[in-house]
Scaffold this motif. Structure first.
Motif, PDB file in Angstrom:
ATOM      1  N   TRP A   2       0.935  -1.264   0.009  1.00 20.01           N
ATOM      2  CA  TRP A   2       0.157  -0.247  -0.055  1.00 20.01           C
ATOM      3  C   TRP A   2       0.729   1.231   0.021  1.00 20.01           C
ATOM      4  O   TRP A   2       1.820   1.211   0.539  1.00 20.01           O
ATOM      5  CB  TRP A   2      -0.926   0.007   1.328  1.00 20.01           C
ATOM      6  N   THR A   3       0.373   2.437  -0.484  1.00 19.42           N
ATOM      7  CA  THR A   3       0.979   3.723  -0.420  1.00 19.42           C
ATOM      8  C   THR A   3      -0.026   4.521   0.355  1.00 19.42           C
ATOM      9  O   THR A   3      -1.044   4.268   0.393  1.00 19.42           O
ATOM     10  CB  THR A   3       1.338   4.252  -1.841  1.00 19.42           C
ATOM     11  N   THR A   4       0.479   5.204   1.416  1.00 14.50           N
ATOM     12  CA  THR A   4      -0.202   5.978   2.332  1.00 14.50           C
ATOM     13  C   THR A   4       0.161   7.262   2.424  1.00 14.50           C
ATOM     14  O   THR A   4       1.237   7.962   2.375  1.00 14.50           O
ATOM     15  CB  THR A   4      -0.313   5.221   3.807  1.00 14.50           C
ATOM     16  N   THR A   5      -0.736   8.234   2.608  1.00 16.16           N
ATOM     17  CA  THR A   5      -0.834   9.804   2.915  1.00 16.16           C
ATOM     18  C   THR A   5      -1.417   9.851   4.218  1.00 16.16           C
ATOM     19  O   THR A   5      -2.408   9.013   4.496  1.00 16.16           O
ATOM     20  CB  THR A   5      -1.298  10.536   2.011  1.00 16.16           C
ATOM     21  N   PRO A   6      -1.369  10.995   4.799  1.00 17.60           N
ATOM     22  CA  PRO A   6      -2.386  11.037   6.242  1.00 17.60           C
ATOM     23  C   PRO A   6      -3.736  11.200   5.944  1.00 17.60           C
ATOM     24  O   PRO A   6      -4.622  10.600   6.638  1.00 17.60           O
ATOM     25  CB  PRO A   6      -1.972  12.595   6.488  1.00 17.60           C
ATOM     26  N   GLU A   7      -4.030  11.401   4.575  1.00 17.45           N
ATOM     27  CA  GLU A   7      -5.654  11.327   4.235  1.00 17.45           C
ATOM     28  C   GLU A   7      -6.179  10.100   3.604  1.00 17.45           C
ATOM     29  O   GLU A   7      -7.351   9.757   3.629  1.00 17.45           O
ATOM     30  CB  GLU A   7      -5.904  12.533   3.073  1.00 17.45           C
ATOM     31  N   SER A   8      -5.179   9.333   2.963  1.00 18.83           N
ATOM     32  CA  SER A   8      -5.908   8.038   2.473  1.00 18.83           C
ATOM     33  C   SER A   8      -4.585   7.014   2.286  1.00 18.83           C
ATOM     34  O   SER A   8      -3.437   7.172   2.642  1.00 18.83           O
ATOM     35  CB  SER A   8      -6.150   8.510   0.953  1.00 18.83           C
ATOM     36  N   ALA A   9      -5.136   5.704   1.935  1.00 19.56           N
ATOM     37  CA  ALA A   9      -4.363   4.606   1.592  1.00 19.56           C
ATOM     38  C   ALA A   9      -4.687   4.075   0.119  1.00 19.56           C
ATOM     39  O   ALA A   9      -5.892   3.728   0.248  1.00 19.56           O
ATOM     40  CB  ALA A   9      -4.363   3.719   2.824  1.00 19.56           C
ATOM     41  N   GLN A  10      -3.925   3.632  -0.471  1.00 19.10           N
ATOM     42  CA  GLN A  10      -4.256   3.115  -1.802  1.00 19.10           C
ATOM     43  C   GLN A  10      -3.300   1.789  -2.073  1.00 19.10           C
ATOM     44  O   GLN A  10      -1.951   1.913  -1.535  1.00 19.10           O
ATOM     45  CB  GLN A  10      -3.865   4.114  -3.012  1.00 19.10           C
ATOM     46  N   ARG A  11      -4.058   0.713  -2.512  1.00 18.44           N
ATOM     47  CA  ARG A  11      -3.205  -0.436  -2.518  1.00 18.44           C
ATOM     48  C   ARG A  11      -2.582  -0.449  -4.118  1.00 18.44           C
ATOM     49  O   ARG A  11      -2.921  -0.031  -5.058  1.00 18.44           O
ATOM     50  CB  ARG A  11      -4.300  -1.660  -2.755  1.00 18.44           C
ATOM     51  N   ILE A  12      -1.473  -0.780  -3.721  1.00 23.51           N
ATOM     52  CA  ILE A  12      -0.612  -0.797  -5.260  1.00 23.51           C
ATOM     53  C   ILE A  12      -0.509  -2.104  -5.763  1.00 23.51           C
ATOM     54  O   ILE A  12      -0.670  -2.209  -6.987  1.00 23.51           O
ATOM     55  CB  ILE A  12       1.082  -0.440  -5.112  1.00 23.51           C
ATOM     56  N   CYS A  13      -0.147  -3.223  -5.001  1.00 23.56           N
ATOM     57  CA  CYS A  13      -0.194  -4.581  -5.490  1.00 23.56           C
ATOM     58  C   CYS A  13      -0.144  -5.715  -4.519  1.00 23.56           C
ATOM     59  O   CYS A  13      -0.295  -5.284  -3.194  1.00 23.56           O
ATOM     60  CB  CYS A  13       1.197  -4.788  -6.377  1.00 23.56           C
TER      61      CYS A  13
END
Length: 195
Positions: A2-13
């Motif tokens: 996952w890649t994360t920021t303070p606002e969100s998390a996004q699945r990469i692979c």
């Protein structure tokens, strides 16, 4: 992954393994080492593809740590050993044997020449090139400083700070009640909270 920021998390692979015990990113974030049983897989963290598999360790790998230069991978195993792998050759270069319990923390000192491995009741300082034991600290390992110069260990109601290069006690911090503290230097000087 996952890649994360303070606002969100996004699945990469996803990594194509059904079961894994440990994972560690290389310092340049280009490789993700993942253990599955005794095998260590080097994966692309952007695609999830397994690039290569290292020679199997002797038992289940429960902890992984990259050397500062990214050429060596330390694997803490459930058989109380630490195996060191040269990533370029995918071979085990040395085994650190002598722990009495499984290793719970790994860290590097002296530019990757020294490996610090701690667990319940002991912290071992190893020559990372030969696997030779340099020092043993009888205490529970808690943390290793980012620069590898200091080791924090914990015992009953106290935390001790050790120098990694010679295993000399640098400071003892005694836990008191509420937010009080006391620190005792090796020569016996005491500093504490004002109340």
């Amino acid at each position: 992954v996952w890649t994360t920021t303070p606002e969100s998390a996004q699945r990469i692979c996803s990594i194509p393994l059904s079961d894994f015990q440990a994972a560690a990113f290389s310092l340049d974030d280009r490789t993700l080492a993942v253990s599955s049983g005794p095998e260590i897989h080097l994966c692309d963290p952007q695609t999830g593809a397994i690039r290569e598999t290292l020679q199997p360790a002797g038992s289940i790998v429960s902890l992984l740590s990259w050397s500062p230069d990214g050429t060596t991978l330390a694997a803490g195993c459930e058989d109380n050993k630490v195996q060191l792998f040269t990533v370029g050759t995918r071979q085990s270069v040395s085994t650190c044997s002598g722990h009495t319990q499984p290793v719970a923390s790994l860290g590097w000192a002296d530019g990757g020449k020294t490996l610090i491995a701690g667990g319940t009741g002991e912290v071992c300082v190893w020559d990372a090139q030969t696997g030779r034991l340099l020092h043993t600290i009888v205490d529970d390992c808690g943390a290793i400083s980012a620069d590898g110069r200091l080791i924090a260990s914990r015992g009953q109601s106290a935390m001790r700070i050790w120098q990694a290069d010679d295993a000399q006690l640098a400071r003892t911090i005694v836990a008191l009640r509420d937010r009080q503290y006391a620190a005792v230097s090796p020569d016996g000087h005491l500093r504490g909270s004002p109340d």
